[in-house]
Design a protein around this motif. Structure first.
Motif, PDB file in Angstrom:
ATOM      1  N   ILE A  35       0.851  -1.198   0.000  1.00  0.00           N
ATOM      2  CA  ILE A  35       0.000   0.000   0.000  1.00  0.00           C
ATOM      3  C   ILE A  35       0.880   1.239   0.000  1.00  0.00           C
ATOM      4  N   ARG A  36       0.294   2.347  -0.425  1.00  0.00           N
ATOM      5  CA  ARG A  36       0.987   3.635  -0.374  1.00  0.00           C
ATOM      6  C   ARG A  36       0.665   4.309   0.937  1.00  0.00           C
TER       7      ARG A  36
ATOM      8  N   ARG B  67     -18.490   0.265  -1.284  1.00  0.00           N
ATOM      9  CA  ARG B  67     -18.498   1.726  -1.249  1.00  0.00           C
ATOM     10  C   ARG B  67     -17.206   2.379  -1.716  1.00  0.00           C
ATOM     11  N   ARG B  68     -16.072   1.645  -1.602  1.00  0.00           N
ATOM     12  CA  ARG B  68     -14.795   2.259  -1.958  1.00  0.00           C
ATOM     13  C   ARG B  68     -13.720   1.196  -2.103  1.00  0.00           C
ATOM     14  N   SER B  69     -12.559   1.620  -2.540  1.00  0.00           N
ATOM     15  CA  SER B  69     -11.443   0.703  -2.718  1.00  0.00           C
ATOM     16  C   SER B  69     -10.704   0.525  -1.391  1.00  0.00           C
TER      17      SER B  69
ATOM     18  N   PRO C 289     -10.771   2.127   7.372  1.00  0.00           N
ATOM     19  CA  PRO C 289      -9.417   1.897   6.852  1.00  0.00           C
ATOM     20  C   PRO C 289      -9.341   1.923   5.326  1.00  0.00           C
ATOM     21  N   ASP C 290      -8.157   2.281   4.846  1.00  0.00           N
ATOM     22  CA  ASP C 290      -7.825   2.161   3.432  1.00  0.00           C
ATOM     23  C   ASP C 290      -7.243   0.775   3.155  1.00  0.00           C
TER      24      ASP C 290
ATOM     25  N   VAL D 108      -4.678   2.428   8.278  1.00  0.00           N
ATOM     26  CA  VAL D 108      -4.425   0.987   8.224  1.00  0.00           C
ATOM     27  C   VAL D 108      -5.004   0.328   9.466  1.00  0.00           C
ATOM     28  N   SER D 109      -5.792  -0.702   9.242  1.00  0.00           N
ATOM     29  CA  SER D 109      -6.325  -1.489  10.349  1.00  0.00           C
ATOM     30  C   SER D 109      -5.329  -2.587  10.688  1.00  0.00           C
ATOM     31  N   GLY D 110      -4.859  -2.556  11.918  1.00  0.00           N
ATOM     32  CA  GLY D 110      -4.052  -3.647  12.435  1.00  0.00           C
ATOM     33  C   GLY D 110      -4.953  -4.549  13.258  1.00  0.00           C
TER      34      GLY D 110
END
Length: 191
Positions: A43-44, A151-153, A117-118, A49-51
Motif C-alpha cells: 500500500i501507499r 463503497r470504496r477501494s 481503513p484504506d 491501516v487497520s491492524g
C-alpha cells in the motif's frame, strides 16, 4: 463433507500447525513480517491501516504496526459490534490504552475516534494461492470487506506465518478474497 465441515477440519489442522512454532521463531517471524511489508510496499503511505491485537498463536503484528505509525500511517484497530455485524474501527497509537474486547482481543476505548481503513491487516488460519482466506468462522472480516468494497477501494492483506499457506482453502459465496498475502517469508499480490 459439507463446506462447514471441511472448513472446521482445516481450522483444527492449521491451529495445531501454528501452535507448534517456538518462541524464537515467532519473534523472528514478527521482524521478518515488518521488513517484508516495507520491502514489497503493498500500500501507499500515508493511509489509514487497520491492524489487530494478536490473540492465541497469531503472528505478532505489533512491530509492523509500530513501523507503520513511524512511516506516517494512521492506525485503527477492529471492534466486534455483535454477532452477524461488520467490524467497527477505532483510532489507536502504540502506547495508548486498550480495553478488553470479545474473543480475547484488545481494542481502543469507545471514546476513540471511529475511522474507516484504506487497508486492513487481516488475521488468518490459512490462505491459498488464489487469495482465499480461512478465519475463525465468525465472518466478521468477510462482512466488513464486502461492505467496504461496496463503497470504496480497500486493500485486504492477509498476515500469518508462511506455514499457513495451503494448496486450497474451501470457500463459499460470502467469503471475500484477499488482495495480498504477507508472511514471514513472502509478500505477494493476488490478481
Amino acid at each position: 463433507m459439507t463446506l462447514i465441515d471441511t472448513k472446521r477440519a482445516l481450522r483444527a489442522d492449521m491451529a495445531a500447525r501454528r501452535q507448534s512454532l517456538g518462541e524464537s521463531m515467532r519473534r523472528a517471524a514478527a521482524a521478518s513480517l515488518r521488513d517484508l511489508f516495507f520491502l514489497e510496499a503493498p500500500i501507499r503511505l500515508p493511509a489509514v491501516v487497520s491492524g489487530f491485537w494478536p490473540i492465541r498463536d497469531e503472528i505478532d503484528v505489533r512491530p509492523l504496526m509500530d513501523a507503520l505509525v513511524d512511516a506516517g500511517a494512521q492506525l485503527v484497530l477492529p471492534v466486534v459490534q455483535g454477532r452477524g455485524q461488520r467490524l467497527l474501527f477505532r483510532a489507536w497509537r502504540p502506547g495508548e490504552p486498550l480495553e478488553a474486547g470479545v474473543f480475547g482481543t484488545l481494542q481502543p476505548p469507545a471514546s476513540s475516534e471511529t475511522r474507516e481503513p484504506d487497508a486492513l491487516l487481516v488475521p488468518m488460519l490459512a490462505c491459498d494461492g488464489e487469495g482465499w482466506r480461512l478465519g475463525y468462522g465468525g465472518g466478521f472480516y468477510d462482512r466488513t470487506l464486502a461492505d467496504l468494497r461496496s463503497r470504496r477501494s480497500v486493500t485486504a492483506i492477509g498476515v500469518g506465518f508462511d506455514l499457513q499457506l495451503v494448496p486450497e482453502v474451501p470457500h463459499g459465496a460470502d467469503d471475500q478474497r484477499l488482495d495480498w498475502l504477507l508472511t514471514d517469508r513472502r509478500a505477494c499480490a493476488f490478481v
